[in-house]
Design a protein around this motif. Structure first.
Motif, PDB file in Angstrom:
ATOM      1  N   ALA A  12       0.834  -1.203   0.000  1.00  0.00           N
ATOM      2  CA  ALA A  12       0.000   0.000   0.000  1.00  0.00           C
ATOM      3  C   ALA A  12       0.871   1.257   0.000  1.00  0.00           C
ATOM      4  O   ALA A  12       0.578   2.231  -0.707  1.00  0.00           O
ATOM      5  N   GLU A  13       1.948   1.224   0.776  1.00  0.00           N
ATOM      6  CA  GLU A  13       2.869   2.367   0.823  1.00  0.00           C
ATOM      7  C   GLU A  13       3.536   2.570  -0.532  1.00  0.00           C
ATOM      8  O   GLU A  13       3.674   3.702  -1.000  1.00  0.00           O
ATOM      9  N   MET A  14       3.923   1.475  -1.171  1.00  0.00           N
ATOM     10  CA  MET A  14       4.549   1.575  -2.489  1.00  0.00           C
ATOM     11  C   MET A  14       3.566   2.126  -3.509  1.00  0.00           C
ATOM     12  O   MET A  14       3.937   2.947  -4.354  1.00  0.00           O
ATOM     13  N   ASP A  15       2.312   1.694  -3.446  1.00  0.00           N
ATOM     14  CA  ASP A  15       1.290   2.218  -4.346  1.00  0.00           C
ATOM     15  C   ASP A  15       1.091   3.712  -4.133  1.00  0.00           C
ATOM     16  O   ASP A  15       0.963   4.472  -5.094  1.00  0.00           O
ATOM     17  N   ALA A  16       1.084   4.133  -2.878  1.00  0.00           N
ATOM     18  CA  ALA A  16       0.937   5.557  -2.573  1.00  0.00           C
ATOM     19  C   ALA A  16       2.125   6.338  -3.117  1.00  0.00           C
ATOM     20  O   ALA A  16       1.964   7.443  -3.641  1.00  0.00           O
TER      21      ALA A  16
END
Length: 66
Positions: A30-34
């Motif tokens: 999720a952090e990478m997507d953000a």
């Protein structure tokens, strides 16, 4: 019997550790997507600023201060 309980306990712990690892990995994804979204926004901002600079450069003469 005791060894079976110890094995079951170890398996439970291992299962809990795997669940924690899955949760951590999902959080990282999720952090990478953000970060990808943020990168895309910044890339668009850079492109906009570069276009603005190019437009201003064509309209205004270059001043030389010596």
């Amino acid at each position: 019997m005791r060894s079976a309980l110890q094995a079951a306990s170890a398996n439970e712990k291992s299962h809990a550790e795997r669940e924690t690892e899955v949760t951590d990995l999902k959080s990282k994804v999720a952090e990478m997507d953000a970060n990808k979204v943020q990168s895309k926004v910044l890339e668009e901002k850079i492109a906009s600023l570069e276009a603005e600079i190019a437009t201003v450069s064509r309209r205004a003469p270059v001043l030389c201060l010596n």
